[in-house]
Design an enzyme around this catalytic site. Structure first.
Site, mmCIF file in Angstrom:
data_model
loop_
_atom_site.group_PDB
_atom_site.id
_atom_site.type_symbol
_atom_site.label_atom_id
_atom_site.label_comp_id
_atom_site.label_asym_id
_atom_site.label_seq_id
_atom_site.Cartn_x
_atom_site.Cartn_y
_atom_site.Cartn_z
ATOM 1 N N LYS A 55 0.842 -1.199 0.000
ATOM 2 C CA LYS A 55 0.000 0.000 0.000
ATOM 3 C C LYS A 55 0.878 1.252 0.000
ATOM 4 O O LYS A 55 1.849 1.321 0.740
ATOM 5 C CB LYS A 55 -0.894 0.022 1.239
ATOM 6 C CG LYS A 55 -1.878 -1.145 1.308
ATOM 7 C CD LYS A 55 -2.604 -1.189 2.646
ATOM 8 C CE LYS A 55 -1.666 -1.453 3.798
ATOM 9 N NZ LYS A 55 -2.366 -1.689 5.085
ATOM 10 N N THR A 64 -6.999 9.889 8.560
ATOM 11 C CA THR A 64 -6.696 8.600 7.913
ATOM 12 C C THR A 64 -6.580 7.478 8.948
ATOM 13 O O THR A 64 -5.918 6.475 8.710
ATOM 14 C CB THR A 64 -5.379 8.695 7.112
ATOM 15 O OG1 THR A 64 -4.355 9.162 8.002
ATOM 16 C CG2 THR A 64 -5.499 9.621 5.928
ATOM 17 N N GLY A 75 -7.280 4.266 10.568
ATOM 18 C CA GLY A 75 -7.966 3.029 10.190
ATOM 19 C C GLY A 75 -8.029 2.754 8.703
ATOM 20 O O GLY A 75 -8.776 1.867 8.268
ATOM 21 N N THR A 76 -7.207 3.448 7.895
ATOM 22 C CA THR A 76 -7.270 3.219 6.433
ATOM 23 C C THR A 76 -6.897 1.779 6.069
ATOM 24 O O THR A 76 -7.573 1.138 5.273
ATOM 25 C CB THR A 76 -6.337 4.189 5.668
ATOM 26 O OG1 THR A 76 -5.046 4.155 6.298
ATOM 27 C CG2 THR A 76 -6.873 5.592 5.660
ATOM 28 N N GLY A 77 -5.809 1.286 6.682
ATOM 29 C CA GLY A 77 -5.337 -0.069 6.347
ATOM 30 C C GLY A 77 -6.343 -1.129 6.780
ATOM 31 O O GLY A 77 -6.603 -2.090 6.039
ATOM 32 N N CYS A 78 -6.907 -0.952 7.970
ATOM 33 C CA CYS A 78 -7.890 -1.920 8.492
ATOM 34 C C CYS A 78 -9.101 -1.968 7.560
ATOM 35 O O CYS A 78 -9.602 -3.043 7.196
ATOM 36 C CB CYS A 78 -8.379 -1.519 9.888
ATOM 37 S SG CYS A 78 -7.067 -1.260 11.080
#
Ligand SMILES: Nc1ncnc2c1ncn2[C@@H]1O[C@H](COP(=O)(O)OP(=O)(O)O)[C@@H](O)[C@H]1O
Ligand SMILES: Cc1ncc(COP(=O)(O)O)c(N)n1
Length: 274
Positions: A172, A206, A208-211
């Site tokens: 990412k 941003t 919690g974007t990855g979760c």
């Protein structure tokens, strides 16, 4: 109704972890179940405490789900320790379903969500079982011990993760310096590789974007989407969630899990073969 599971930490602030995952599952119309690995006392300003759950009770949660539900896909997030990783890997090995590993290491505020000594267990025990692994740039570097400066570095890092047995690596690009675009790089075992490009949104919200991205991917895979379509739709989900981010709290606010259902028709992601 497709049933999916998240194995992750609880974020009391509701923007990341189990809470972000369940919100995403609900929006994508899959039935979300959860195994909580740790509690965090957390808000948009940071993590003020971590309380890992007893490993035997983590196992009990997963066993309760496996016993009763035909789980269609599983994702992992914050796993905290090597004992937790080994216990859940042991159980997941018996299941033949898509596994999405988000190798969560450090919260946006800098607090550690994975003990240093657990990185080896993640690499050697869980990654070989993964259908997809979704590291951000620092996580990809830590997992492989290589620095990423150019696309060639990224290719090498992805190759070394694929060699562990992972089917597909998504690196990412949220942490890259590109001011115009947020670009993620996908490398598959079958040799296919491509990038997903969308406009970079200028925001501090941003959390919690990855979760959220990996939960969306899990929901689409659980519904039977082909891998490439699932990745593209998950990218749209996170793009819209960041575009319509929520100014909640005084720090890094959360993304907006409601946005995809409302705006998905107008969201384009540009794919480049790499
Ligand atoms: N400012 C942004 N604008 C648009 N997309 C972003 C932005 N920041 C991150 N993303 C996207 O959000 C997803 C999560 O990426 P990233 O923030 O790198 O992960 P993590 O939360 O694990 O650090 C990726 O698809 C990335 O491209
Ligand atoms: C329980 C939990 N899991 C994951 C994250 C990572 O999210 P972020 O990188 O946005 O801080 C977090 N902060 N808390």
């Amino acid at each position: 109704m497709h049933i999916v599971t998240t194995i992750a930490g609880s974020d009391s602030g509701g923007g990341a972890g189990i809470q972000a995952d369940l919100k995403t599952f609900q929006e994508l119309e899959v039935f979300g179940t959860s195994v909580i690995t740790a509690l965090t006392a957390q808000n948009t300003l940071g993590v003020t405490g971590v309380c890992p759950i007893d490993v035997s009770f983590i196992k009990k949660q997963l066993e309760a789900l496996v016993e009763d539900f035909p789980i269609a896909a599983i994702k992992t997030g914050m796993l905290y320790s090597s004992e937790i990783i080994k216990a859940i890997a042991h159980k997941i090995r018996e299941l033949n379903i898509p596994l999405i590993v988000d190798p969560v290491m450090i919260a946006k505020g800098g607090e550690s969500l994975l003990q240093q000594e657990a990185i080896d267990a993640l690499r050697s025990t869980l990654l070989p079982l993964a259908t997809v692994v979704t590291p951000n740039i620092p996580e990809a570097e830590t997992l492989t011990g290589r620095s990423i400066h150019h696309f060639e570095d990224m290719k090498e890092v992805a190759q070394s993760l694929l060699q562990l047995g992972v089917q597909c690596v998504i690196i990412k690009g949220g942490h890259l310096a590109d001011p115009l675009y947020a670009i993620d790089y996908v490398f598959c075992k079958n040799g296919r590789s491509f990038s997903l490009q969308s406009p970079r949104i200028q925001t501090k919200n941003t959390h919690g974007t990855g979760c959220t991205f990996s939960a969306a991917l899990t929901a689409f895979l659980g519904q039977g989407f082909a891998l490439e379509n699932a990745i593209i739709e998950a990218k749209k989900f996170i793009q819209l969630a960041i575009m319509f981010n929520l100014s909640i709290g005084n720090g890094h606010g959360p993304t907006n899990h409601f946005a995809y259902q409302q705006y998905k028709e107008g969201c384009e992601v540009i794919i480049h073969e790499t």
